[in-house]
Design an enzyme around this catalytic site. Structure first.
Site, PDB file in Angstrom:
ATOM      1  N   ASP A   1      42.229 -76.902  45.955  1.00 34.61           N
ATOM      2  CA  ASP A   1      43.533 -76.837  45.800  1.00 34.61           C
ATOM      3  C   ASP A   1      44.109 -75.675  45.467  1.00 34.61           C
ATOM      4  O   ASP A   1      45.370 -75.120  45.695  1.00 34.61           O
ATOM      5  CB  ASP A   1      44.065 -78.075  44.962  1.00 34.61           C
ATOM      6  CG  ASP A   1      45.484 -78.285  44.988  1.00 34.61           C
ATOM      7  OD1 ASP A   1      46.123 -78.322  45.974  1.00 34.61           O
ATOM      8  OD2 ASP A   1      46.122 -77.918  43.790  1.00 34.61           O
ATOM      9  N   ASP A   2      43.399 -75.097  44.400  1.00 28.08           N
ATOM     10  CA  ASP A   2      43.841 -73.627  43.791  1.00 28.08           C
ATOM     11  C   ASP A   2      43.996 -72.694  44.888  1.00 28.08           C
ATOM     12  O   ASP A   2      45.030 -71.809  44.874  1.00 28.08           O
ATOM     13  CB  ASP A   2      42.849 -73.146  42.983  1.00 28.08           C
ATOM     14  CG  ASP A   2      42.572 -74.192  41.769  1.00 28.08           C
ATOM     15  OD1 ASP A   2      43.566 -74.607  41.287  1.00 28.08           O
ATOM     16  OD2 ASP A   2      41.406 -74.361  41.501  1.00 28.08           O
TER      17      ASP A   2
ATOM     18  N   LYS B   1      44.783 -84.739  37.669  1.00 26.68           N
ATOM     19  CA  LYS B   1      44.922 -84.525  39.168  1.00 26.68           C
ATOM     20  C   LYS B   1      45.010 -85.935  39.833  1.00 26.68           C
ATOM     21  O   LYS B   1      45.796 -86.269  40.917  1.00 26.68           O
ATOM     22  CB  LYS B   1      44.013 -83.547  39.728  1.00 26.68           C
ATOM     23  CG  LYS B   1      44.622 -83.091  40.713  1.00 26.68           C
ATOM     24  CD  LYS B   1      44.640 -81.298  40.542  1.00 26.68           C
ATOM     25  CE  LYS B   1      45.610 -80.771  41.716  1.00 26.68           C
ATOM     26  NZ  LYS B   1      45.790 -79.564  41.381  1.00 26.68           N
TER      27      LYS B   1
ATOM     28  N   GLU C   1      38.319 -78.046  41.955  1.00 28.08           N
ATOM     29  CA  GLU C   1      39.685 -77.708  41.206  1.00 28.08           C
ATOM     30  C   GLU C   1      39.263 -76.871  40.038  1.00 28.08           C
ATOM     31  O   GLU C   1      38.395 -77.154  39.309  1.00 28.08           O
ATOM     32  CB  GLU C   1      40.347 -78.994  40.589  1.00 28.08           C
ATOM     33  CG  GLU C   1      41.317 -78.711  39.935  1.00 28.08           C
ATOM     34  CD  GLU C   1      42.763 -78.342  40.660  1.00 28.08           C
ATOM     35  OE1 GLU C   1      42.740 -78.750  42.160  1.00 28.08           O
ATOM     36  OE2 GLU C   1      43.645 -77.822  40.053  1.00 28.08           O
ATOM     37  N   ASP C   2      39.802 -75.817  39.677  1.00 26.88           N
ATOM     38  CA  ASP C   2      39.539 -75.071  38.488  1.00 26.88           C
ATOM     39  C   ASP C   2      38.029 -74.343  38.370  1.00 26.88           C
ATOM     40  O   ASP C   2      37.613 -74.348  37.391  1.00 26.88           O
ATOM     41  CB  ASP C   2      40.075 -75.487  37.290  1.00 26.88           C
ATOM     42  CG  ASP C   2      41.598 -75.632  37.245  1.00 26.88           C
ATOM     43  OD1 ASP C   2      42.091 -75.038  38.455  1.00 26.88           O
ATOM     44  OD2 ASP C   2      42.134 -76.191  36.366  1.00 26.88           O
TER      45      ASP C   2
ATOM     46  N   ASN D   1      51.640 -69.545  35.941  1.00 24.44           N
ATOM     47  CA  ASN D   1      52.076 -70.460  34.933  1.00 24.44           C
ATOM     48  C   ASN D   1      51.326 -70.201  33.572  1.00 24.44           C
ATOM     49  O   ASN D   1      50.440 -69.298  33.586  1.00 24.44           O
ATOM     50  CB  ASN D   1      51.378 -71.776  35.432  1.00 24.44           C
ATOM     51  CG  ASN D   1      52.089 -72.267  36.631  1.00 24.44           C
ATOM     52  OD1 ASN D   1      53.391 -72.318  36.553  1.00 24.44           O
ATOM     53  ND2 ASN D   1      51.364 -72.715  37.750  1.00 24.44           N
TER      54      ASN D   1
ATOM     55  N   TYR E   1      49.882 -83.676  33.602  1.00 22.28           N
ATOM     56  CA  TYR E   1      49.461 -82.640  33.972  1.00 22.28           C
ATOM     57  C   TYR E   1      50.025 -81.294  33.475  1.00 22.28           C
ATOM     58  O   TYR E   1      50.310 -81.372  32.247  1.00 22.28           O
ATOM     59  CB  TYR E   1      49.689 -82.614  35.656  1.00 22.28           C
ATOM     60  CG  TYR E   1      48.554 -81.986  36.165  1.00 22.28           C
ATOM     61  CD1 TYR E   1      47.163 -82.156  36.011  1.00 22.28           C
ATOM     62  CD2 TYR E   1      48.541 -80.772  37.024  1.00 22.28           C
ATOM     63  CE1 TYR E   1      46.205 -81.729  36.779  1.00 22.28           C
ATOM     64  CE2 TYR E   1      47.453 -79.996  37.462  1.00 22.28           C
ATOM     65  CZ  TYR E   1      46.218 -80.512  37.326  1.00 22.28           C
ATOM     66  OH  TYR E   1      45.059 -79.680  37.817  1.00 22.28           O
TER      67      TYR E   1
HETATM   68  P1  NAD Z   1      42.875 -65.645  39.643  1.00 21.01           P
HETATM   69  O1  NAD Z   1      42.350 -65.533  38.169  1.00 21.01           O
HETATM   70  O2  NAD Z   1      42.124 -66.145  40.521  1.00 21.01           O
HETATM   71  O3  NAD Z   1      43.839 -64.418  40.105  1.00 21.01           O
HETATM   72  C1  NAD Z   1      44.663 -63.700  39.130  1.00 21.01           C
HETATM   73  C2  NAD Z   1      44.714 -62.303  39.902  1.00 21.01           C
HETATM   74  O4  NAD Z   1      45.537 -61.336  39.468  1.00 21.01           O
HETATM   75  C3  NAD Z   1      43.358 -61.746  39.810  1.00 21.01           C
HETATM   76  O5  NAD Z   1      43.055 -61.186  40.944  1.00 21.01           O
HETATM   77  C4  NAD Z   1      43.743 -60.556  38.718  1.00 21.01           C
HETATM   78  O6  NAD Z   1      42.768 -59.196  38.995  1.00 21.01           O
HETATM   79  C5  NAD Z   1      45.018 -60.271  38.901  1.00 21.01           C
HETATM   80  N1  NAD Z   1      45.843 -59.510  37.796  1.00 21.01           N
HETATM   81  C6  NAD Z   1      45.470 -59.668  36.517  1.00 21.01           C
HETATM   82  N2  NAD Z   1      46.458 -58.941  35.896  1.00 21.01           N
HETATM   83  C7  NAD Z   1      46.982 -58.168  36.675  1.00 21.01           C
HETATM   84  C8  NAD Z   1      48.138 -57.140  36.557  1.00 21.01           C
HETATM   85  N3  NAD Z   1      48.354 -56.642  35.307  1.00 21.01           N
HETATM   86  N4  NAD Z   1      48.638 -56.749  37.756  1.00 21.01           N
HETATM   87  C9  NAD Z   1      48.309 -57.039  39.022  1.00 21.01           C
HETATM   88  N5  NAD Z   1      47.231 -58.017  39.146  1.00 21.01           N
HETATM   89  C10 NAD Z   1      46.717 -58.434  38.140  1.00 21.01           C
HETATM   90  O7  NAD Z   1      44.225 -66.795  39.409  1.00 21.01           O
HETATM   91  P2  NAD Z   1      44.875 -67.647  40.409  1.00 21.01           P
HETATM   92  O8  NAD Z   1      44.110 -68.919  40.548  1.00 21.01           O
HETATM   93  O9  NAD Z   1      45.078 -66.896  41.656  1.00 21.01           O
HETATM   94  O10 NAD Z   1      46.059 -67.913  39.794  1.00 21.01           O
HETATM   95  C11 NAD Z   1      47.142 -66.894  39.279  1.00 21.01           C
HETATM   96  C12 NAD Z   1      48.319 -67.365  38.785  1.00 21.01           C
HETATM   97  O11 NAD Z   1      49.181 -68.230  39.674  1.00 21.01           O
HETATM   98  C13 NAD Z   1      47.969 -68.359  37.477  1.00 21.01           C
HETATM   99  O12 NAD Z   1      49.102 -68.099  36.712  1.00 21.01           O
HETATM  100  C14 NAD Z   1      48.517 -69.715  38.262  1.00 21.01           C
HETATM  101  O13 NAD Z   1      49.035 -70.656  37.187  1.00 21.01           O
HETATM  102  C15 NAD Z   1      49.260 -69.397  39.119  1.00 21.01           C
HETATM  103  N6  NAD Z   1      49.299 -70.499  40.344  1.00 21.01           N
HETATM  104  C16 NAD Z   1      50.658 -70.951  40.493  1.00 21.01           C
HETATM  105  C17 NAD Z   1      50.308 -71.972  41.566  1.00 21.01           C
HETATM  106  C18 NAD Z   1      51.718 -72.671  41.812  1.00 21.01           C
HETATM  107  O14 NAD Z   1      52.849 -72.271  41.725  1.00 21.01           O
HETATM  108  N7  NAD Z   1      51.530 -73.776  42.679  1.00 21.01           N
HETATM  109  C19 NAD Z   1      49.415 -72.362  42.184  1.00 21.01           C
HETATM  110  C20 NAD Z   1      48.102 -72.033  41.774  1.00 21.01           C
HETATM  111  C21 NAD Z   1      48.075 -70.828  40.700  1.00 21.01           C
END
Ligand code: NAD
Length: 542
Positions: free
Chosen positions: A262-263, A168, A239-240, A402, A97
């Site tokens: 899941d996201d 997954k 997913e994704d 990430n 993964y």
């Molecule tokens: P997403 O694209 O849905 O959301 C990202 C958000 O951040 C958007 O609203 C975007 O406008 C905002 N953004 C972008 N640049 C920014 C900035 N400079 N300042 C403030 N906000 C900003 O993505 P997501 O699915 O919400 O995932 C976001 C992050 O969280 C990813 O890096 C993902 O890897 C991580 N994530 C971690 C886990 C975990 O730790 N278990 C799980 C899911 C996602």
């Protein structure tokens, strides 16, 4: 070997990954299944096969080659694959993964050997039912589906996104013992906007722009109807998918099918678990926290929505609970005078003076926790972490983006800039940190703590839906499994080596919710935990 009458024999058996034991077929089995002469004469044990597999795996020059090796093993002998992965989960998880699966998706067309899973394309509209009928197994319990539009942090990977459902589902089996024969990875190939793929002569997907609007919705509707008609008890995990579809599809299907995203929901649950654990260190209640999110996407809004539900469980009204969750996006604080907000942010656009950035918002709002889900690295700067440490005895600092390079800050930065007081968790793993002669072990808010156990509970009792209460129960269970020793080191999640125990406990808690809400379709067993454990697949030859 069980189920003898339906099993292939000879070369066909050796080419059937679910039943192949390779060189571990016993003398008796070699006679019974016409394998004499088709295998080298020495019968090996599974332990010896594991040794050989590990030797091969570790000889590979890079992670992508390791991934290719493991997928090859899965294609030859699934039992051995799971034995290898489960006995070395911490070593294998980053290969099957994130982060390696991301690289694998980017290269999917180029490393393609054998197909795995079901590809449903825009050209299949009107005949998806016939296509689903081609899947060889009658008892699918878990589907993971993607349309490839937002693969990890890597954007649109089109049909190459198939690496995600495949990976997954491997985790469902490795972490929670979902039977691999009952899993089905699916990619909806609705095209891609990724020019690199469109220009690639060996890209495996349709070389065309994405379907949108009514045509896209009709395809997803037809897919949901087709899979649930053939598999009435199946759980479908989305997913994704990109933001614009992820929230929409979740709200459209969550009360009609057994489905979750899941996201949005898995991330929410693992983060809520981290907060519950952190509260064991700070002593406060959830409803007293003020949480400030950086990033208002699927992860951020999903986490806040579940926290609101959990606060309401503590007695707050919805309005009171929402007022405890605040967002900063790329344009500053999300507040009520903004006119540029997407629908999913509106619930959190509270009345407050505009704030241009996170530091200003921290100072103005004085949160107890900051949660980074922006996908942008280095956003939790020294002044921000220091401000959190000035406001709170034990500031909660979660840098969840990430991969590691996108983490809002490193573990070392969080501990150093807060004088060792931050309660830190991250999306990608960080090594332990020595600070002021204390050793801190950062927790990883890995969704794999949650979704496999949720799947196990749902499948075991054939739950009709996957309500938020299941994710709340999963979060509480996970937090409860964190030991005092873990907490003393600053670690707010249990060790991944306990994942089977964690998944079994979460499975039980989720099944309990299904019974409480009348969603279960099997009679309640006398001993629910024992029943859940009895459902868990073991990678042994039978
Ligand atoms: P997403 O694209 O849905 O959301 C990202 C958000 O951040 C958007 O609203 C975007 O406008 C905002 N953004 C972008 N640049 C920014 C900035 N400079 N300042 C403030 N906000 C900003 O993505 P997501 O699915 O919400 O995932 C976001 C992050 O969280 C990813 O890096 C993902 O890897 C991580 N994530 C971690 C886990 C975990 O730790 N278990 C799980 C899911 C996602």
């Amino acid at each position: 070997m069980s189920g003898r009458e339906s099993l292939p024999t000879g070369v066909d058996l050796l080419h059937d990954p679910l039943h192949n034991h390779g060189t571990a077929f016993t003398e008796r089995e070699r006679d019974a299944y016409k394998l004499r002469g088709l295998l080298p004469p020495r019968v090996l044990t599974q332990e010896q096969q594991v040794l050989r597999s590990l030797e091969n795996f570790r000889k590979k020059p890079n992670d992508l080659e390791k991934y290719i090796y493991l997928i090859g093993l899965e294609d030859r002998n699934e039992t051995l694959f799971y034995r290898v992965v489960m006995s070395h989960l911490e070593e294998m998880m980053p290969i099957i993964y994130t982060p390696t699966v991301g690289k694998a998706c980017q290269e999917y067309a180029h490393i393609f050997r054998r197909p795995r899973g079901l590809y449903i394309s825009a050209n299949d509209r009107g005949c998806i039912k016939e296509l689903v009928a081609n899947w060889p197994h009658d008892d699918v319990e878990v589907i993971v589906v993607t349309d490839g539009e937002r693969i990890l942090g890597l954007g649109d990977q089109g049909a190459n996104g198939m690496g995600i459902p495949v990976g997954k589902l491997s985790l469902y089996t490795a972490c929670a013992g979902i039977n691999p024969a009952k899993t089905l990875p699916i990619t909806l190939d609705v095209g891609t906007e990724n020019q690199r793929l469109l220009d690639d002569p060996i890209y495996i997907g349709l070389p065309q722009r994405r379907l949108r609007g009514a045509e896209y919705d009709a395809l997803v509707d037809e897919f949901m109807t087709a899979v649930t008609e053939r598999y009435p008890n199946v759980m479908v995990q989305f997913e994704d998918f990109a933001n614009l579809n992820a929230f929409r599809l979740l709200h459209k299907y969550r009360n009609a099918y057994c489905t979750f995203n899941d996201d949005i929901q898995g991330t929410a649950s693992v983060t809520l678990a981290g907060i519950y654990s952190a509260l064991r260190l700070t002593g406060g209640k959830l409803g007293e926290q003020k949480l400030l999110f950086l990033g208002a996407g699927e992860a951020g809004i999903g986490i806040a929505d579940l926290i609101v539900s959990a606060m309401m469980d503590e007695g707050l009204t919805e309005a009171e609970a929402r007022l405890r969750c605040w967002f900063v996006d790329s344009r500053g604080l999300v507040e009520s005078t903004r006119t540029d907000l997407a629908e999913h942010k509106l619930h959190y656009a509270h009345e407050f003076a505009p704030q241009p950035d996170l530091l200003a918002a921290v100072n103005a709002l004085q949160p107890t926790a900051i949660i980074g889900v922006s996908g942008r690295g280095q956003m939790f700067t020294q002044p921000i972490v220091a401000a959190m440490a000035q406001l709170n005895k034990r500031p909660i600092v979660f840098a969840l983006s990430n991969p590691t390079s996108n983490s809002e800050c490193t573990a070392e930065e969080a501990y150093t800039w807060s004088d060792g007081r931050a309660i830190f968790a991250s999306g990608s793993p960080f090594d332990p940190v020595e600070f002021n002669s204390q050793r801190f072990v950062p927790g990883q808010g890995n969704n794999s703590y949650i979704f496999p156990g949720v799947g196990l509970g749902v499948v075991a009792v054939k739950a009709r839906h996957v309500p938020d209460e299941m994710f709340m129960a999963a979060a509480r269970t996970l937090a409860r499994l964190v030991t005092e020793e873990d907490l003393a080191k600053g670690r707010i999640y249990p060790s991944l080596t306990r994942i089977r125990e964690v998944s079994a406990a979460i499975g039980t808690a989720v099944a309990e919710v299904a019974y409480q809400q009348g969603l279960a379709r099997v009679p309640r067993p006398n001993n629910l935990p024992a029943y859940i454990e009895s459902q868990m697949y073991q990678p042994v030859y039978k």
